[in-house]
Design an enzyme around this catalytic site. Structure first.
Site, short mmCIF file in Angstrom:
data_model
loop_
_atom_site.label_atom_id
_atom_site.label_comp_id
_atom_site.label_asym_id
_atom_site.label_seq_id
_atom_site.Cartn_x
_atom_site.Cartn_y
_atom_site.Cartn_z
CG HIS A 145 -6.33 1.44 -0.43
ND1 HIS A 145 -5.28 2.38 -0.85
CD2 HIS A 145 -5.68 0.62 0.22
CE1 HIS A 145 -3.75 1.78 -0.41
NE2 HIS A 145 -4.23 0.75 0.39
CB CYS A 190 -13.89 -1.49 5.24
SG CYS A 190 -14.32 -2.51 6.50
CB SER A 191 -10.31 1.70 2.15
OG SER A 191 -9.62 0.71 2.43
CB CYS A 242 -0.91 0.06 1.19
SG CYS A 242 -1.79 -1.38 1.39
#
Length: 397
Positions: free
Chosen positions: A341, A212-213, A87
């Site tokens: 994301h 949550c993304s 990430c």
């Protein structure tokens, strides 16, 4: 002496669940980046750095940096690389470009972050299986540990140790999705309240769906140049003033030093602060883009980036200290919870947001007041084993 480097512009593809291919996303973001900067074009780029995590699994394509160069008409005559750090891949690409300019190897670098993650609803299992590869597949992945379950344990432990409340977690998502509602590139453009978060589908208790993304297709780009070049091009730039990164000897969950703190984030932040000459980040930072992949992440980051004492992160959000008009405006673009994301693109988008906040080129509803002059971006990656922090300012130190 190392040279200063500055962001002088950048651009975005639309983020979300896209029909677009990896190539489409790279070209959209690349075109938007060059369109944003007068006086620079593909022929001026000497180095290209591409943040991309799993194009081999999501797009069935490797060797993507030369592919991106071809797609954008860039002759990377001095340096080219793809960065992969889960990430944090986008910030890693930016960091390498900054280091290359600081070392005098480049004057102009293009940084591109691209991730194509949505393969269609029928491939949800494949998409989720790909994500578990970021953790230790043989030890953690096969035992069912994926991102939601991993961060749910952090949430449970933080709530147990510090009396952090479920409502405080929810307030992070409410704030960031409110900002994203005013960001035309964001995946989730909706205004919600605390009850919406608490009533959303339970994913991994205490985390619900809106904690949550998302799984996101997206890309973003930046043009990074030497200080001399920046002063030729513009009166407004975002100079890199500090950069820190820390990885402890842990990747599997059983070797992590804590389940409620990230000492790596503290180490990385302290390195960046020292380089930037920042003694009191709460007083000296105006805007920050931090890695809110789950609501609990942002609360822990308030603490471990040195803004409050350990255990006070929940109160920081409750007191409004991370709002646009608070002590530090946190995630004004909407964060990962609001924007989505796309792994390799997130760090690039964060830096672009700080630059646009400096220049005042964001929607007025999410503009940080009083002309922000200093900023920070933060990413965690994998099992939180790596943390990366970069500080930016309108003027070099």
């Amino acid at each position: 002496m190392p040279r200063n480097a500055a962001i002088v512009g950048g651009g975005h593809a639309d983020w979300g669940k896209r029909e677009a291919t990896w190539k489409d996303l790279a070209q959209e973001a690349g075109k938007a980046t060059f369109d944003d900067v007068d006086g620079l074009g593909p022929d001026d780029v000497e180095g290209l750095f591409v943040g991309a995590v799993q194009p081999e699994r999501f797009a069935f394509q490797s060797h993507v940096a030369p592919l991106a160069a071809e797609l954008l008409g860039v002759n990377a005559s001095k340096m080219i690389a793809r960065t992969e750090l889960a990430c944090a891949s986008g910030q890693a690409a930016l960091r390498y470009a900054w280091l290359a300019i600081a070392a005098g190897q480049l004057d102009v670098a293009l940084v591109l972050g691209v991730e194509k993650m949505n393969l269609g609803d029928e491939y949800m299992g494949e998409m989720q299986a790909s994500m578990t590869n970021v953790l230790d597949r043989e030890f953690d992945g096969v035992n069912g540990l994926n991102a939601p379950s991993f961060f749910s344990m952090y949430a449970q432990r933080h709530m147990h140790e510090y009396d952090t409340t479920r409502e405080q977690l929810a307030k992070v998502s409410v704030k960031n999705k409110r900002h994203a509602a005013n960001n035309p590139y964001a995946q989730f453009q909706q205004d919600i309240d605390v009850d919406d978060v608490l009533d959303s589908y339970p994913v991994a208790p205490p985390l619900c769906l809106l904690d949550c993304s998302g799984i996101t297709d997206g890309a973003a780009g930046l043009l990074l140049v030497s200080e001399e070049k920046a002063r030729e091009l513009t009166d407004t730039a975002a100079y890199v003033t500090g950069s820190g990164q820390s990885c402890m000897a842990s990747n599997s969950i059983n070797n992590l030093p804590s389940m409620s703190a990230w000492p790596q984030a503290t180490q990385a932040a302290e390195t960046a602060y020292e380089q930037a000459g920042i003694d009191d980040p709460v007083e000296e930072l105006d805007v920050a883009e931090v890695h809110d992949c789950f609501s609990v992440s942002e609360i822990i980051e308030y603490e471990d980036l040195g803004w409050v004492q350990k255990g006070e992160g929940g109160q920081f959000i409750e007191d409004g200290r991370s709002e646009l008009d608070g002590d530090i405006a946190v995630n004004p673009r909407g964060g990962l919870l609001g924007c989505g994301h796309p792994l390799g693109a997130t760090g690039v988008s964060q830096a672009l947001e700080v630059y646009k906040q400096f220049t005042g080129e964001v929607e007025s509803a999410r503009q940080v007041p009083d002309s922000p002059e200093t900023g920070l971006i933060h990413n965690l990656s994998g099992s939180g084993s790596v943390h990366s922090v970069m500080t930016l300012a309108r003027d070099p130190q």
